[in-house]
Design an enzyme around this catalytic site. Structure first.
Site, mmCIF file in Angstrom:
data_model
loop_
_atom_site.group_PDB
_atom_site.id
_atom_site.type_symbol
_atom_site.label_atom_id
_atom_site.label_comp_id
_atom_site.label_asym_id
_atom_site.label_seq_id
_atom_site.Cartn_x
_atom_site.Cartn_y
_atom_site.Cartn_z
ATOM 1 N N GLN A 16 26.555 -23.316 28.893
ATOM 2 C CA GLN A 16 26.473 -23.151 30.331
ATOM 3 C C GLN A 16 24.997 -23.162 30.709
ATOM 4 O O GLN A 16 24.173 -22.768 29.918
ATOM 5 C CB GLN A 16 27.078 -21.807 30.714
ATOM 6 N N THR A 75 28.855 -15.576 28.153
ATOM 7 C CA THR A 75 29.718 -15.695 26.977
ATOM 8 C C THR A 75 30.738 -16.781 27.288
ATOM 9 O O THR A 75 31.941 -16.551 27.291
ATOM 10 C CB THR A 75 30.340 -14.328 26.644
ATOM 11 N N HIS A 76 30.235 -17.951 27.610
ATOM 12 C CA HIS A 76 31.071 -19.096 27.957
ATOM 13 C C HIS A 76 30.785 -20.236 26.987
ATOM 14 O O HIS A 76 30.379 -21.317 27.387
ATOM 15 C CB HIS A 76 30.808 -19.537 29.410
ATOM 16 N N ASN A 77 30.981 -19.964 25.714
ATOM 17 C CA ASN A 77 30.811 -20.992 24.686
ATOM 18 C C ASN A 77 32.085 -21.828 24.660
ATOM 19 O O ASN A 77 33.182 -21.282 24.756
ATOM 20 C CB ASN A 77 30.603 -20.335 23.316
#
Lengths: 248, 571
Positions: free
Chosen positions: B332, B500-502
């Site tokens: 992101q 925490t947008h893997n």
């Protein structure tokens, strides 16, 4: 000073919470701890608060630092977060005790961090790659702060005046001290962060004494609910700590 | 030798949102399901002392213990990957409910454009618009196909919101009305409308009112206490797996959760998965759990790590562009922001909710003409009032000292006098951004860590700058006295928190040559293995991922039931 709040925001918001949620006292609480949020006895809670005898703060003793180390950190953190017209600085907030207690626990041992070998120096964007634990970094850094003060001013760090102490700290911040085992600027940033933690964490950890850090910032601490004020203009609210939740 | 247990219908690896949804849907249909969760049990009552910024936000109480397992990272293949020894860029969940416990609850649908991003980009701008090293591809599903599953997830979670004028069509309105508007949000709304943008209230999993979902689960309304992200909700008002789907599965009597059970291999014979091998971390015992169907729902990194360690699927090779496991890792672009300082106005920003805010999508997806910019896609722009806690929020106007007398005076003065307008930029896949097993570093069991090779590209730098400028313009319209905005994105840095947008690594698609799973998230290579999570995203959009993960999980549950009835590939 914080305004005296006639409407105890705690009890009001709790009552409203029960109402908003559509539950009656002692009724069904689905997936929550709603029942336990209702003060068992409002009067009892009030009485506890007005206890007359002031107990001694048994928390203010050392778990890790030597007395000399404590004095250096007490002085250094006061320069980072000094007392002024707004209110107390690091010293009066108990920040050095907070740091001492943190170093004594898992944070000081990097207990929940990956500390396996091999160790290689990395790119800055790869983050901390050292083998030393925080308590070891503090040991080295404090010794080097003393050495650097001696070298420049022929005095202990604690004997320097404020401007001189700032100059020593600035040398660490800008990596102008010749230390090979640790990163001086890395230590400085850690000291700055942990100073703010000590100033603003819940008083249960030994810093933010009397919630004075929060009062300076008009931070209300741990409140159960803001549903009554969320859509209103700013208003000061007297802070509460987690201790106040132990009554129910 | 591992102790072998009796076979069950389905074994699930990891009990968070995806695992919980699968468990609830399959157990309702009578399947016997075992959920293996490596962390501990969690329940709402655990959060009685949750308003503790130090313990939860700074010491990462709810996150994975990195001393046992972490990831390694390098910006490119020329440098040595090194372990993420301390938290920074993203926070890995742990325990029952996984990352679904400590999320903010921002619940967006991706745009119709996202699912057909390659085709639509070529259609509007031509093939030349896509850089040669960008691995852009369609998802093998359209927005309209996924819409019913979005609706399903949003009703389960009770999402509060209002129609987004620039998004895909909805079959139904949000199940609960939008959250309350704060003075800061009203200021943003007015400015955005003055600028002819299209603001709408952020879709929120923090309930705006008491709500009973289609599974019969009733939850209470959000109290705006300001402790969502990194915290669990002591009211159960924030939708998380522990207060929604997991109890539904438990109630059927068909679901067994085993906590402290760390799955280390998926077992396979021929082209069928036969079960999993796990370690009981409390005793060290190795246990085999045979199952007819294996469902992997253990977050992006572990989904890929398990497949690679188990020798399932063809690993991605960045040199040839062949293989699929580990391909299209994306993240992101979150730093294109601006912060405004107000000298004469105080805001109650200590109050809030993880998903309280207002959003504009005028610069997201393909909602604007990209002919004259050097990037594709974009990001949402929002003002979120998530609750500003005092340790982590001490900004001072740019150039001012960051410690000492002046710092203290400024940080105290501005404590309640600043607002951030932020963007959440999309992340496109590139050929040399991928995940594989690290050759050097091991976890507590001696198994290899997953290795990330990733950096920001020109696409990201241009987009971040573009979005930061838009954020600053809005703050100016809002009347901020001093505005600081991002000037240069810089390299990807794993030390500062971003999101925490893997995503990616086991991506979905229509073609087994370029994707790992079909549009039911069933492995092309192994019919009885489903891999669910943001690992299925071929790229990441300019939104939070959870709504799409939830929708895909509901669709995968349907796929699993189809497989159970008919076998083979269900597409």
């Amino acid at each position: 000073m914080v305004e005296e709040n006639k409407e105890n925001p705690e009890s009001v918001s709790r009552r409203n919470f029960i109402r908003n949620a559509g539950f009656t006292v002692g009724g069904l609480a689905v997936g929550g701890i709603i029942g336990s949020l209702i003060p068992r006895n409002q009067k009892e809670t009030t009485d506890t608060k007005s206890t007359k005898t002031k107990t001694e703060d048994f928390n203010q003793a050392l778990m890790y630092f030597t007395p000399e180390q404590f004095k250096v950190i007490d002085a250094a953190t006061e320069r980072i977060f000094p007392e002024d017209d707004h209110g107390p600085g690091a010293k009066a907030l108990g920040v050095a005790y907070f740091i001492d207690h943190q170093l004594a626990g898992y944070w000081g041992f990097n207990g929940r961090e990956y500390m396996q070998a091999p160790f290689y120096p990395g790119e800055k964007v790869q983050g901390f790659q050292g083998r030393l634990k925080r308590r070891e970094i503090f040991d080295i850094a404090i010794r080097e702060m003393q050495n650097h003060s001696m070298a420049v001013y022929k005095k202990d760090f604690t004997e320097l005046n404020g401007d001189e102490q700032d100059a020593i700290l600035k040398d660490f911040e800008e990596d102008k001290v010749n230390v090979t085992t640790i990163s001086p600027s890395g230590f400085f940033q850690m000291l700055r962060s942990v100073t703010l933690e000590g100033a603003y964490s819940d008083p249960l950890y030994g810093g933010n004494l009397n919630m004075d850090g929060w009062k300076m910032k008009n931070y209300p601490g741990s409140q159960m609910a803001y549903s009554d004020i969320i859509d209103k203009e700013f208003k000061k609210i007297a802070p509460q700590s987690l201790k106040s939740h132990m009554n129910h | 030798m591992a102790r072998k247990l009796p076979k069950v219908d389905v074994v699930i690896v990891g009990v968070g949102w995806a695992g919980g949804i699968i468990a609830s849907e399959l157990t309702k249909k009578g399947l016997k399901v075992v959920g293996l969760e490596r962390g501990k049990e969690r329940k709402t009552e655990d959060y009685f002392m949750v308003h503790d910024e130090l313990r939860y936000a700074l010491r990462y109480e709810l996150m994975q213990d990195l001393s046992r397992e972490t990831i390694t990272f390098r910006g490119n293949e020329k440098i040595r990957a090194l372990p993420m020894r301390q938290y920074g860029s993203f926070l890995l969940g742990d325990g029952l409910g996984g990352s679904g416990v400590h999320w903010n609850g921002q619940t967006f649908r991706f745009l119709p454009y996202d699912f057909e991003i390659y085709s639509k980009t070529v259609e509007r701008y031509g093939k030349k618009k896509i850089p040669a090293d960008m691995n852009l591809q369609d998802w093998g599903i359209t927005y309209d196909q996924l819409e019913p599953y979005y609706d399903r997830f949003e009703k389960t979670a009770g999402i509060s919101g209002e129609e987004n004028p620039l998004a895909g069509k909805r079959s139904d309105k949000y199940p609960t009305p939008p959250m309350k508007k704060t003075p800061a949000i009203q200021l943003f709304e007015k400015a955005a409308k003055n600028m002819k943008l299209h603001p709408y209230m952020m879709p929120s999993a923090n309930l705006s009112e008491s709500y009973k979902n289609p599974d019969g689960i009733q939850r209470a309304a959000c109290q705006y206490c300001g402790y969502c992200e990194r915290f669990g909700c002591e009211y159960g008002a924030k939708a998380d797996p522990v207060v929604t789907v997991i109890p539904v599965a438990n109630k059927t009597g068909n679901f067994e959760i085993r906590t402290h059970s760390n799955v280390r291999r998926i077992l396979k014979t021929g082209d069928k998965a036969t079960g999993v091998l796990y370690t009981d971390v409390t005793t060290g015992e190795e246990i085999e759990q045979p199952a007819d169907i294996v469902v992997v729902t253990s977050y992006v990194f572990n989904n890929i790590r398990l497949l690679l360690m188990s020798g399932i699927g063809k690993p991605y090779d960045p040199n040839t562009g062949t293989g699929v496991i580990g391909k299209n890792y994306a993240y992101q672009v979150i730093k294109g922001n601006a912060i405004g300082f107000f000298d004469n106005k105080e805001f109650s920003t200590f109050a809030g909710a993880g998903s309280l805010g207002m959003v504009c999508d005028d610069y997201n997806g393909d909602n604007f003409d990209h002919s004259n910019v050097n990037f594709i896609h974009g990001g949402m722009i929002s003002l979120a009032q998530t609750g500003l806690r005092p340790i982590q929020n001490n900004p001072v106007p740019g150039g001012k000292p960051t410690w000492g007398k002046e710092f203290k005076a400024n940080s105290v003065k501005y404590a309640n006098r600043f607002l951030s307008v932020t963007s959440q930029g999309s992340s496109m896949p590139f050929k040399r951004h991928f995940l594989d097993l690290d050759p050097t570093y091991k976890d507590a069991f001696g198994d290899p860590l997953i290795r990330i090779t990733f950096d920001f590209e020109e696409q990201d730098r241009q987009m971040a700058k573009f979005l930061a400028d838009k954020c600053a313009t809005i703050l100016k319209e809002m009347g901020a006295d001093h505005i600081d905005s991002m000037k240069d994105l810089g390299p990807y840095d794993i030390t500062t928190y971003q999101s925490t947008h893997n995503t990616g690594g086991v991506i979905m698609g229509a073609d087994p040559a370029t994707s790992a799973v079909n549009n039911y998230l069933q492995m092309w290579d192994v019919d009885n293995l489903f891999v669910i999570g943001a690992s299925a995203f071929p790229h990441n959009s300019g939104y939070n991922p959870t709504d799409t993960v939830g929708a895909l999980a509901y669709r995968a549950a349907e796929g699993i039931l189809k497989y159970r009835d008919k076998g083979g590939q269900v597409v």
